[in-house]
Enzyme design. Structure first.
Site, PDB file in Angstrom:
ATOM      1  CG  ASP A   7      15.494   2.638  29.566  1.00  0.00           C
ATOM      2  OD1 ASP A   7      15.004   2.153  28.528  1.00  0.00           O
ATOM      3  OD2 ASP A   7      16.553   3.296  29.553  1.00  0.00           O
ATOM      4  CD  GLU A   9      20.534   3.613  28.256  1.00  0.00           C
ATOM      5  OE1 GLU A   9      21.032   3.276  27.146  1.00  0.00           O
ATOM      6  OE2 GLU A   9      19.493   4.287  28.355  1.00  0.00           O
ATOM      7  CD  GLU A  52      29.549   0.843  17.725  1.00  0.00           C
ATOM      8  OE1 GLU A  52      29.547  -0.357  17.398  1.00  0.00           O
ATOM      9  OE2 GLU A  52      30.579   1.563  17.716  1.00  0.00           O
ATOM     10  CG  HIS A 150      19.242   7.100  25.173  1.00  0.00           C
ATOM     11  ND1 HIS A 150      18.497   6.089  24.617  1.00  0.00           N
ATOM     12  CD2 HIS A 150      19.135   8.156  24.334  1.00  0.00           C
ATOM     13  CE1 HIS A 150      17.962   6.514  23.477  1.00  0.00           C
ATOM     14  NE2 HIS A 150      18.348   7.774  23.282  1.00  0.00           N
ATOM     15  CG  ASP A 155      15.812   7.286  28.927  1.00  0.00           C
ATOM     16  OD1 ASP A 155      15.872   8.526  29.080  1.00  0.00           O
ATOM     17  OD2 ASP A 155      16.446   6.684  28.049  1.00  0.00           O
TER      18      ASP A 155
END
Length: 232
Positions: A7, A9, A52, A150, A155
């Site tokens: 995963d 980010e 965000e 997250h 994850d």
């Protein structure tokens, strides 16, 4: 079979739009069983962190300011993933950033034939249901209580459990032959064969003594509802 569940980010949704990869977490599976080997790294994005994006993963520009650039960790990452299939949720997104960073450095992109998308697997297996990682964890009873924000490694660890369930459940890790894991033979889970001893048939017919004893007993019963058998 070795597979890598991973995963990422990022600073946003589009590598071609200027966003960058800031974290990657990888979990190694062999025959759909976690080996305990993981790869985890943060990377300096060489740009700002939009509010965000930070709200999703909690990684601020300040936190990432002393982290290595992607080119400083790429060799270790590539060594870990090797040539294994790469499993991700909504895998096109993660592949887009991983390959974007590699191509940016003049390195070969990871071949898309290695991509395994658990989102597509979930849609095929559970049509009409929710397919987010949280929803799949709830469906399969996987503890996600630590997933407040997250995080790439967490994850990936959750997704590894989901992937096993999507592809047949935990029993898929049981193998009937030995295999090599990091140069050591993996123990077979096959139960040893057990020889069964066949018992000779038993005879249930009464012998002469038993028949005589029964006949004698019946003479003591007044007005029996069944016939009295006499000794032969």
């Amino acid at each position: 079979m070795r597979e890598i569940v991973f995963d990422t980010e990022t600073t946003g949704l589009s590598f071609t739009g200027g966003d960058r990869l800031v974290e990657i977490g990888c979990v190694e599976l062999v025959h759909r069983v976690e080996t305990g080997r993981v790869f985890h790294a943060y990377f300096h994005p060489e740009r700002d962190m939009p509010a965000e994006a930070q709200a999703v993963h909690g990684l601020s520009a300040t936190f990432l300011s002393d982290k290595p650039r992607f080119h400083q960790g790429v060799e270790e990452l590539l060594a870990f993933i090797g040539d294994a299939p790469l499993v991700a949720h909504n895998a096109g997104f993660d592949f887009g950033f991983l390959n974007g960073e590699l191509v940016r450095l003049g390195r070969a992109a990871v071949c898309m034939t290695r991509m395994v998308d658990t989102l597509q697997l979930a849609r095929s297996r559970h049509p009409g249901a929710k397919h987010s990682l949280d929803a799949l964890c709830s469906r399969y009873g996987i503890d996600r209580s630590r997933r407040v924000l997250h995080g790439a490694l967490l994850d990936a660890q959750l997704l590894a459990q989901v992937y096993v369930e999507l592809t047949g459940g935990r029993q898929i890790g049981l193998t009937l032959v030995a295999d090599e894991v990091d140069g050591a033979a993996a123990a077979s889970h096959a139960a040893p064969a057990v020889a069964r001893q066949v018992r000779p048939p038993r005879l249930f017919a009464p012998n002469e003594g038993e028949r005589a004893a029964h006949a004698a007993f019946m003479t003591t019963v007044a007005n029996p509802l069944w016939g009295v058998e006499t000794a032969a």
